[in-house]
Design a protein around this motif. Structure first.
Motif, PDB file in Angstrom:
ATOM      1  N   LEU A 273       0.830  -1.200   0.000  1.00  0.00           N
ATOM      2  CA  LEU A 273       0.000   0.000   0.000  1.00  0.00           C
ATOM      3  C   LEU A 273       0.864   1.250   0.000  1.00  0.00           C
ATOM      4  CD1 LEU A 273      -2.837   1.457   0.618  1.00  0.00           C
ATOM      5  CD2 LEU A 273      -2.145   1.296   3.028  1.00  0.00           C
ATOM      6  N   GLN A 274       0.526   2.229  -0.848  1.00  0.00           N
ATOM      7  CA  GLN A 274       1.041   3.583  -0.645  1.00  0.00           C
ATOM      8  C   GLN A 274      -0.153   4.527  -0.551  1.00  0.00           C
ATOM      9  OE1 GLN A 274       4.728   5.165  -2.161  1.00  0.00           O
ATOM     10  NE2 GLN A 274       3.737   7.036  -2.881  1.00  0.00           N
ATOM     11  N   HIS A 364      -4.585  -3.197   7.283  1.00  0.00           N
ATOM     12  CA  HIS A 364      -4.747  -4.407   6.470  1.00  0.00           C
ATOM     13  C   HIS A 364      -3.497  -4.713   5.656  1.00  0.00           C
ATOM     14  CE1 HIS A 364      -6.737  -7.570   4.219  1.00  0.00           C
ATOM     15  NE2 HIS A 364      -6.236  -7.036   3.115  1.00  0.00           N
ATOM     16  N   ALA A 365      -2.733  -3.672   5.305  1.00  0.00           N
ATOM     17  CA  ALA A 365      -1.577  -3.857   4.416  1.00  0.00           C
ATOM     18  C   ALA A 365      -0.551  -4.795   5.051  1.00  0.00           C
ATOM     19  CB  ALA A 365      -0.937  -2.514   4.118  1.00  0.00           C
ATOM     20  N   THR A 366       0.117  -5.554   4.206  1.00  0.00           N
ATOM     21  CA  THR A 366       1.243  -6.370   4.641  1.00  0.00           C
ATOM     22  C   THR A 366       2.488  -5.500   4.755  1.00  0.00           C
ATOM     23  OG1 THR A 366       0.266  -8.107   3.258  1.00  0.00           O
ATOM     24  CG2 THR A 366       2.481  -8.529   4.166  1.00  0.00           C
ATOM     25  N   VAL A 367       2.650  -4.632   3.757  1.00  0.00           N
ATOM     26  CA  VAL A 367       3.818  -3.749   3.655  1.00  0.00           C
ATOM     27  C   VAL A 367       3.315  -2.391   3.186  1.00  0.00           C
ATOM     28  CG1 VAL A 367       6.081  -3.403   2.575  1.00  0.00           C
ATOM     29  CG2 VAL A 367       5.233  -5.733   2.951  1.00  0.00           C
ATOM     30  N   ARG A 389       3.503  -2.005  10.913  1.00  0.00           N
ATOM     31  CA  ARG A 389       3.785  -2.441   9.547  1.00  0.00           C
ATOM     32  C   ARG A 389       5.185  -1.972   9.132  1.00  0.00           C
ATOM     33  NH1 ARG A 389       0.320  -4.840  11.136  1.00  0.00           N
ATOM     34  NH2 ARG A 389      -1.743  -5.286  10.294  1.00  0.00           N
ATOM     35  N   PRO A 390       5.924  -2.812   8.404  1.00  0.00           N
ATOM     36  CA  PRO A 390       7.212  -2.347   7.887  1.00  0.00           C
ATOM     37  C   PRO A 390       6.981  -1.384   6.720  1.00  0.00           C
ATOM     38  CG  PRO A 390       6.732  -4.536   7.025  1.00  0.00           C
ATOM     39  CD  PRO A 390       5.599  -4.179   7.965  1.00  0.00           C
ATOM     40  N   VAL A 391       7.783  -0.344   6.661  1.00  0.00           N
ATOM     41  CA  VAL A 391       7.665   0.641   5.586  1.00  0.00           C
ATOM     42  C   VAL A 391       8.912   0.586   4.712  1.00  0.00           C
ATOM     43  CG1 VAL A 391       7.406   3.093   5.027  1.00  0.00           C
ATOM     44  CG2 VAL A 391       6.200   2.129   7.005  1.00  0.00           C
ATOM     45  N   ARG A 431       6.446 -13.187   5.782  1.00  0.00           N
ATOM     46  CA  ARG A 431       5.577 -12.536   6.763  1.00  0.00           C
ATOM     47  C   ARG A 431       6.273 -12.400   8.113  1.00  0.00           C
ATOM     48  NH1 ARG A 431      -0.018 -12.162   5.661  1.00  0.00           N
ATOM     49  NH2 ARG A 431      -0.283 -12.083   3.405  1.00  0.00           N
ATOM     50  N   ALA A 432       7.129 -13.366   8.474  1.00  0.00           N
ATOM     51  CA  ALA A 432       7.807 -13.312   9.777  1.00  0.00           C
ATOM     52  C   ALA A 432       8.733 -12.101   9.843  1.00  0.00           C
ATOM     53  CB  ALA A 432       8.587 -14.597  10.030  1.00  0.00           C
ATOM     54  N   GLU A 433       9.474 -11.853   8.784  1.00  0.00           N
ATOM     55  CA  GLU A 433      10.372 -10.694   8.745  1.00  0.00           C
ATOM     56  C   GLU A 433       9.570  -9.393   8.746  1.00  0.00           C
ATOM     57  OE1 GLU A 433      14.057  -8.477   8.263  1.00  0.00           O
ATOM     58  OE2 GLU A 433      13.320 -10.245   9.312  1.00  0.00           O
ATOM     59  N   ALA A 434       8.463  -9.382   8.003  1.00  0.00           N
ATOM     60  CA  ALA A 434       7.605  -8.190   7.981  1.00  0.00           C
ATOM     61  C   ALA A 434       7.071  -7.898   9.392  1.00  0.00           C
ATOM     62  CB  ALA A 434       6.456  -8.379   6.996  1.00  0.00           C
TER      63      ALA A 434
END
Length: 469
Positions: A273-274, A364-367, A389-391, A431-434
């Motif tokens: 997502l942006q 909801h975003a993953t990244v 969330r990671p950016v 997903r674990a790293e995120a």
């Protein structure tokens, strides 16, 4: 005059802890004593849309609750005035688009702000503090100072380098800024070299954890909001798309987004997502190109590019053109990429509802991406980090300050779409790293970018200003 609901500052104590809360209330008592009945007036060019207006909604609400006299006034201008100030905005970021601003533009800019000053001085009294935000208001410094106001000019934008465009923009503003007594920037390297060091304060912006954009939403509510917007496939959950408004009332997301997209992600599909304005410097087009060329062949997931409904941001005449360019680019994508890219515009007529929509999208975003080409500060980065969330952000402006080591991924070159694609593919797949990066991101924002720290820095500035008088 913008009416801002009082925000109970006591809400912050459980989040920031007793020690930080005591510092905040102590600083507020000192400012009240120093002001001795005078008012702090914020002046900017729009009540809705963009980070400055959002931040004022929050900070003015907290300051009101701290019983410090504060107000918020919005200037008016014609289309030519806002075209000039948009060119100034772009030039301060080093972009030469639109050509140089000459004597005719300088005259129009001054004439518009002189007319605004007459109206403002119906409210701003001698001895009041006038906190002027960004280039749209710089031309007010002289008239307000001559009428006895204590003028502070606050720039939320800038770059850490110079070219002909940046020099031209500052040359345009410089004659107006000499009347200010103090200057505030988000980063030290945004300060023009000719401003006196002892008149400059560095105050990064902040987020509010209880605003509709950042408050906690459970997973079912997030799904309900996204179902109402129309961005998710599948049956909506049987819960209301509810949130808490700034005034404490319960709100519900009732409006749909305008969406360009062939398909919709399922509830469990990864999403990149942006969220930003439709502004060339935010590079929505580059995000779309990087995703299509380098993520679609390598990883699962969808891209959502979300921004405001373009007709509803009053001080940004460029938005409709940029959104139109993104639409054309989307139509030209290869079919496999086009099926996984959504352009989303969110209605702005209810500010709180719009903010709750963004909140749900970010949760909801993953990244989350913020691949700006230039950035004043880019607080949407901290908003994403607050949600755990990671950016993935460009190493420009305040994004560098926000994405500390181990909290996300900084892109040294915003134009390197292959590197952007690699970073996005990695986090969409792992997903674990995120999750690990996202948890560290949340903790970093709590320590550095919440409103108590922001307000204490302003209290120190006001104290210095008043004591020196």
């Amino acid at each position: 005059m913008v009416e801002v609901p009082r925000r109970p500052v006591s809400l912050l104590e459980p989040v920031i802890g007793g020690q930080r809360y005591a510092r905040l209330t102590g600083a507020a008592s000192e400012v009240r004593r120093q002001l001795a009945g005078r008012t702090v007036w914020n002046v900017n060019s729009t009540a809705t849309g963009g980070g400055v207006a959002e931040m004022l909604q929050v900070l003015v609400g907290y300051v009101t609750d701290l019983d410090i006299p504060i107000g918020w006034l919005v200037i008016t201008g014609d289309a030519e005035f806002f075209a000039i100030t948009k060119r100034l905005h772009n030039q301060i970021h080093g972009a030469r688009a639109g050509g140089p601003l000459g004597a005719a533009e300088a005259h129009h800019y001054t004439r518009m702000l002189t007319a605004n000053a007459v109206e403002l001085l119906g409210r701003i009294q001698p001895g009041d503090i006038a906190l002027l935000h960004d280039p749209q208001t710089a031309g007010l410094a002289g008239p307000l100072a001559r009428a006895g106001a204590r003028v502070v000019w606050r720039s939320h934008i800038g770059v850490g380098w110079e070219n002909d465009a940046t020099r031209a923009a500052w040359d345009f503003l410089r004659p107006h800024l000499g009347a200010a007594e103090a200057y505030v920037f988000s980063r030290r390297d945004y300060v023009p070299p000719w401003l006196p060091d002892d008149q400059v304060s560095i105050i990064p912006p902040s987020i509010d954890p209880f605003s509709p954009k950042n408050q906690d939403l459970d997973a079912a509510t997030v799904r309900a909001v996204l179902a109402k917007l129309g961005v998710l496939d599948g049956a909506p959950p049987r819960v209301p798309a509810g949130f808490v408004r700034r005034n404490g009332a319960t709100g519900t997301v009732t409006q749909q987004a305008v969406i360009t997209g062939e398909g919709r992600p399922g509830p469990d599909d990864p999403v990149l997502l942006q969220v930003s304005r439709w502004d060339r410097l935010k590079d929505m087009a580059g995000v779309m190109r990087g995703f299509a060329d380098h993520v679609v062949p390598a990883a699962d997931g969808y891209l959502m590019l979300a921004g405001p409904a373009v007709a509803e941001v009053s001080d940004d005449p460029e938005g409709a053109a940029v959104y139109g360019e993104c639409l054309l680019q989307w139509h030209d994508l290869p079919p496999a990429a086009r099926a996984r890219v959504l352009l989303v515009t969110l209605p702005l007529d209810d500010i709180d509802e719009n903010a709750a929509m963004v909140n749900a999208l970010q949760r909801h975003a993953t990244v989350i991406a913020q691949k700006s080409l230039a950035e004043g500060f880019g607080l949407t980065v901290s908003e994403g980090m607050w949600k755990g969330r990671p950016v993935i952000g460009s190493a420009v402006g305040g994004i560098i300050d926000q994405i500390a080591d181990g909290t996300g991924i900084l892109l040294p070159d915003p134009a390197d779409l292959e590197a952007f694609g690699r970073a996005a593919s990695l986090l969409l797949a792992d997903r674990a790293e995120a999750t690990r990066l996202g948890q560290a991101a949340h903790a970093y924002v709590r320590e550095n970018y919440l409103g108590d720290i922001h307000l204490i820095r302003y209290a120190q500035l006001l104290g210095t200003l008043i004591v020196e008088h």
